[in-house]
Write an enzyme that holds these catalytic residues in place. Structure first.
Site, PDB file in Angstrom:
ATOM      1  N   ARG A 192      14.407   2.800  -0.531  1.00  0.00           N
ATOM      2  CA  ARG A 192      12.978   2.608  -0.771  1.00  0.00           C
ATOM      3  C   ARG A 192      12.170   3.179   0.400  1.00  0.00           C
ATOM      4  O   ARG A 192      12.673   3.321   1.513  1.00  0.00           O
ATOM      5  CB  ARG A 192      12.644   1.118  -0.940  1.00  0.00           C
ATOM      6  CG  ARG A 192      13.269   0.469  -2.165  1.00  0.00           C
ATOM      7  CD  ARG A 192      12.674   1.010  -3.450  1.00  0.00           C
ATOM      8  NE  ARG A 192      13.250   0.374  -4.626  1.00  0.00           N
ATOM      9  CZ  ARG A 192      14.286   0.851  -5.304  1.00  0.00           C
ATOM     10  NH1 ARG A 192      14.883   1.974  -4.909  1.00  0.00           N
ATOM     11  NH2 ARG A 192      14.735   0.238  -6.379  1.00  0.00           N
ATOM     12  N   PHE A 212      -3.197 -10.194  -7.742  1.00  0.00           N
ATOM     13  CA  PHE A 212      -1.842 -10.755  -7.715  1.00  0.00           C
ATOM     14  C   PHE A 212      -0.858  -9.593  -7.752  1.00  0.00           C
ATOM     15  O   PHE A 212      -1.110  -8.565  -8.384  1.00  0.00           O
ATOM     16  CB  PHE A 212      -1.616 -11.674  -8.912  1.00  0.00           C
ATOM     17  CG  PHE A 212      -2.427 -12.938  -8.880  1.00  0.00           C
ATOM     18  CD1 PHE A 212      -2.706 -13.587  -7.694  1.00  0.00           C
ATOM     19  CD2 PHE A 212      -2.918 -13.490 -10.060  1.00  0.00           C
ATOM     20  CE1 PHE A 212      -3.449 -14.759  -7.664  1.00  0.00           C
ATOM     21  CE2 PHE A 212      -3.663 -14.659 -10.047  1.00  0.00           C
ATOM     22  CZ  PHE A 212      -3.922 -15.297  -8.853  1.00  0.00           C
ATOM     23  N   TYR A 236       2.329  -5.998 -13.823  1.00  0.00           N
ATOM     24  CA  TYR A 236       1.574  -5.833 -12.585  1.00  0.00           C
ATOM     25  C   TYR A 236       1.157  -4.376 -12.412  1.00  0.00           C
ATOM     26  O   TYR A 236      -0.013  -4.064 -12.152  1.00  0.00           O
ATOM     27  CB  TYR A 236       2.418  -6.300 -11.399  1.00  0.00           C
ATOM     28  CG  TYR A 236       1.985  -5.732 -10.072  1.00  0.00           C
ATOM     29  CD1 TYR A 236       0.794  -6.113  -9.486  1.00  0.00           C
ATOM     30  CD2 TYR A 236       2.781  -4.786  -9.408  1.00  0.00           C
ATOM     31  CE1 TYR A 236       0.384  -5.578  -8.264  1.00  0.00           C
ATOM     32  CE2 TYR A 236       2.387  -4.253  -8.198  1.00  0.00           C
ATOM     33  CZ  TYR A 236       1.193  -4.651  -7.639  1.00  0.00           C
ATOM     34  OH  TYR A 236       0.794  -4.110  -6.436  1.00  0.00           O
ATOM     35  N   PHE A 293       3.254   2.184  -1.199  1.00  0.00           N
ATOM     36  CA  PHE A 293       4.672   1.989  -1.485  1.00  0.00           C
ATOM     37  C   PHE A 293       5.047   0.613  -0.919  1.00  0.00           C
ATOM     38  O   PHE A 293       4.331  -0.347  -1.161  1.00  0.00           O
ATOM     39  CB  PHE A 293       5.483   3.189  -0.987  1.00  0.00           C
ATOM     40  CG  PHE A 293       5.390   4.351  -1.955  1.00  0.00           C
ATOM     41  CD1 PHE A 293       6.467   4.711  -2.743  1.00  0.00           C
ATOM     42  CD2 PHE A 293       4.183   5.024  -2.145  1.00  0.00           C
ATOM     43  CE1 PHE A 293       6.369   5.740  -3.673  1.00  0.00           C
ATOM     44  CE2 PHE A 293       4.072   6.050  -3.073  1.00  0.00           C
ATOM     45  CZ  PHE A 293       5.168   6.409  -3.840  1.00  0.00           C
ATOM     46  N   ASN A 294       6.102   0.444  -0.178  1.00  0.00           N
ATOM     47  CA  ASN A 294       6.553  -0.903   0.223  1.00  0.00           C
ATOM     48  C   ASN A 294       5.997  -1.289   1.590  1.00  0.00           C
ATOM     49  O   ASN A 294       6.494  -0.834   2.622  1.00  0.00           O
ATOM     50  CB  ASN A 294       8.083  -0.959   0.237  1.00  0.00           C
ATOM     51  CG  ASN A 294       8.685  -0.741  -1.130  1.00  0.00           C
ATOM     52  OD1 ASN A 294       8.802  -1.662  -1.924  1.00  0.00           O
ATOM     53  ND2 ASN A 294       9.049   0.497  -1.427  1.00  0.00           N
ATOM     54  N   ASN A 346      -6.934 -12.380 -13.486  1.00  0.00           N
ATOM     55  CA  ASN A 346      -7.254 -12.147 -12.073  1.00  0.00           C
ATOM     56  C   ASN A 346      -7.418 -10.658 -11.768  1.00  0.00           C
ATOM     57  O   ASN A 346      -8.425 -10.241 -11.198  1.00  0.00           O
ATOM     58  CB  ASN A 346      -6.176 -12.736 -11.170  1.00  0.00           C
ATOM     59  CG  ASN A 346      -6.535 -12.630  -9.701  1.00  0.00           C
ATOM     60  OD1 ASN A 346      -7.300 -13.424  -9.175  1.00  0.00           O
ATOM     61  ND2 ASN A 346      -5.995 -11.631  -9.015  1.00  0.00           N
ATOM     62  N   ASP A 381     -12.521 -14.529   0.357  1.00  0.00           N
ATOM     63  CA  ASP A 381     -11.152 -14.883  -0.015  1.00  0.00           C
ATOM     64  C   ASP A 381     -11.118 -16.316  -0.524  1.00  0.00           C
ATOM     65  O   ASP A 381     -11.851 -17.169  -0.016  1.00  0.00           O
ATOM     66  CB  ASP A 381     -10.227 -14.735   1.203  1.00  0.00           C
ATOM     67  CG  ASP A 381      -8.767 -14.558   0.841  1.00  0.00           C
ATOM     68  OD1 ASP A 381      -8.207 -15.459   0.183  1.00  0.00           O
ATOM     69  OD2 ASP A 381      -8.184 -13.529   1.223  1.00  0.00           O
ATOM     70  N   ASN A 382     -10.267 -16.585  -1.513  1.00  0.00           N
ATOM     71  CA  ASN A 382     -10.133 -17.963  -2.004  1.00  0.00           C
ATOM     72  C   ASN A 382      -8.977 -18.709  -1.337  1.00  0.00           C
ATOM     73  O   ASN A 382      -8.725 -19.874  -1.638  1.00  0.00           O
ATOM     74  CB  ASN A 382      -9.958 -17.981  -3.527  1.00  0.00           C
ATOM     75  CG  ASN A 382      -8.649 -17.384  -4.004  1.00  0.00           C
ATOM     76  OD1 ASN A 382      -7.839 -16.904  -3.205  1.00  0.00           O
ATOM     77  ND2 ASN A 382      -8.428 -17.382  -5.304  1.00  0.00           N
ATOM     78  N   LYS A 394      -2.704  -2.456 -12.378  1.00  0.00           N
ATOM     79  CA  LYS A 394      -3.201  -1.549 -11.348  1.00  0.00           C
ATOM     80  C   LYS A 394      -3.650  -0.218 -11.956  1.00  0.00           C
ATOM     81  O   LYS A 394      -4.686   0.347 -11.565  1.00  0.00           O
ATOM     82  CB  LYS A 394      -2.128  -1.308 -10.284  1.00  0.00           C
ATOM     83  CG  LYS A 394      -1.800  -2.527  -9.437  1.00  0.00           C
ATOM     84  CD  LYS A 394      -2.878  -2.808  -8.399  1.00  0.00           C
ATOM     85  CE  LYS A 394      -2.422  -3.858  -7.411  1.00  0.00           C
ATOM     86  NZ  LYS A 394      -3.350  -4.061  -6.302  1.00  0.00           N
ATOM     87  N   SER A 436      -1.133   0.690  -6.246  1.00  0.00           N
ATOM     88  CA  SER A 436       0.293   0.490  -6.026  1.00  0.00           C
ATOM     89  C   SER A 436       1.101   1.647  -6.598  1.00  0.00           C
ATOM     90  O   SER A 436       0.730   2.251  -7.611  1.00  0.00           O
ATOM     91  CB  SER A 436       0.738  -0.810  -6.698  1.00  0.00           C
ATOM     92  OG  SER A 436       2.146  -0.923  -6.701  1.00  0.00           O
TER      93      SER A 436
END
Length: 345
Positions: free
Chosen positions: A240, A95, A160, A188-189, A111, A49-50, A164, A136
């Site tokens: 949602r 991202f 985005y 999902f969320n 990215n 990880d950065n 994906k 996603s």
């Protein structure tokens, strides 16, 4: 010696035990929960990880940590060799801010797409043949029908989501040409925090409903907004599908188990199959936190569909997976516990 022999037997039998796993993006919100799940099951974990959005406080002493970026190909190759040999990798380093992606597509291209190509090439060079990818539900775009299953048309409405979907397409070819088996999990969320309260490093700069509601309850924000109350839903606000992050974490384990045992890739939704409205979330938060939560109604946001819910029947059929912790009260309670703990520091 005994552990090594058990490990070999488990590998031959296809049992998901004692695996050595590289988790890329493992210090982030979802990544830290995925790490915890694998560690709890006895696996060896290395986090790469950065720390651009991940937190050191979300790293666990049992896991090795390598500081690096997916944009550094040689660094990835070194990481794949240093902690190895790895049996599998998990990719959670993209991202994910949909709004930002429409303003800075170049950032998401570099990215998400270029970075993922680096990951795929590094895994291939290191001989790692299994990958679980954090995709996603944004790949679907505007719902044509609900609940949305894996056969739903893919027509992303933001860049985005486009990245994906492109990554999924690239992974299809790496599977076909290089034999890299990929589990592509369409979330999902994601919401909530570790059921046992072991993770309290808060998501950085959140823009999703539940963390925004928590920030309002704790006093970080003076108020939040409900965008539209005139949708064709029972209370007029958007619905949602919220899935507890601990359920997501168990989904990663089940997905890796599947591609290990069946030696083939898959695309599968991870959702709760239950929709909750904005007002339901806010009212539950008021009840559980005991805070008033100022949430005036504002105009609709462009592009917000009235209802988005998941079908996770395929996950149940193939992985034996079903959400267990994703009821509204659990989502709010575990989130509130994490915010209270962090706020006291």
């Amino acid at each position: 010696m005994m552990i090594a022999n058990i490990w070999r037997i488990n590998q031959i039998c296809g049992i998901l035990l004692f695996m050595n796993i590289l988790i890329i993006g493992g210090a982030g919100y979802i990544g830290s929960h995925v790490c915890r799940e694998f560690l709890d099951l006895g696996h060896k974990v290395t986090v790469f990880d950065n720390l651009s959005s991940g937190l050191r406080e979300n790293l666990f002493p049992e896991a090795k940590f390598i500081h690096g970026t997916i944009l550094d190909y040689q660094g990835l190759v070194t990481a794949c060799r240093e902690g190895g040999p790895f049996d599998a990798a998990v990719h959670l380093a993209a991202f994910k801010a949909a709004g930002e992606s429409m303003v800075k597509p170049e950032k998401y291209s570099v990215n998400n797409i270029s970075g993922t190509i680096n990951i795929l090439n590094a895994l291939t060079e290191a001989g790692i043949k299994k990958l679980v990818f954090s995709s996603s539900a944004a790949v679907y775009g505007e719902p044509v029908y609900t609940p949305m299953d894996e056969k739903h048309p893919t027509n992303p409405e933001n860049y985005y989501g486009f990245t994906k979907l492109e990554i999924e397409r690239i992974m299809y070819w790496y599977d076909k040409i290089k034999g890299l088996r990929c589990a592509m999990l369409r979330y999902f969320n994601a919401a909530g925090y570790d059921i046992k309260g072991r993770i309290s490093g808060l998501e950085q700069n959140p823009n999703n409903l539940i963390p925004v509601t928590m920030e309002t309850a704790i006093g970080i924000r003076p108020q939040m907004q409900i965008f539209g109350d005139d949708y064709d839903t029972p209370d007029g606000t958007c619905i949602r599908d919220y899935i507890h992050v601990s359920d997501l974490a168990s989904g990663h384990v089940a997905a890796l188990d599947y591609i290990s045992k069946n030696n083939k890739s898959l695309i599968v939704n991870l959702g709760s199959e239950n929709g909750s409205s904005v007002k339901e979330i806010v009212e539950a938060a008021r009840r559980i936190t005991g805070r008033p939560i100022n949430a005036p109604v504002a105009p609709r946001r462009p592009g917000d569909p009235a209802r988005v819910t998941a079908s996770s029947k395929l996950a149940l059929e193939l992985l034996g997976w079903k959400a267990k912790y994703s009821d509204v009260d659990n989502l709010i309670k575990t989130s509130w516990d994490a915010y209270k703990k962090s706020w006291k520091k």
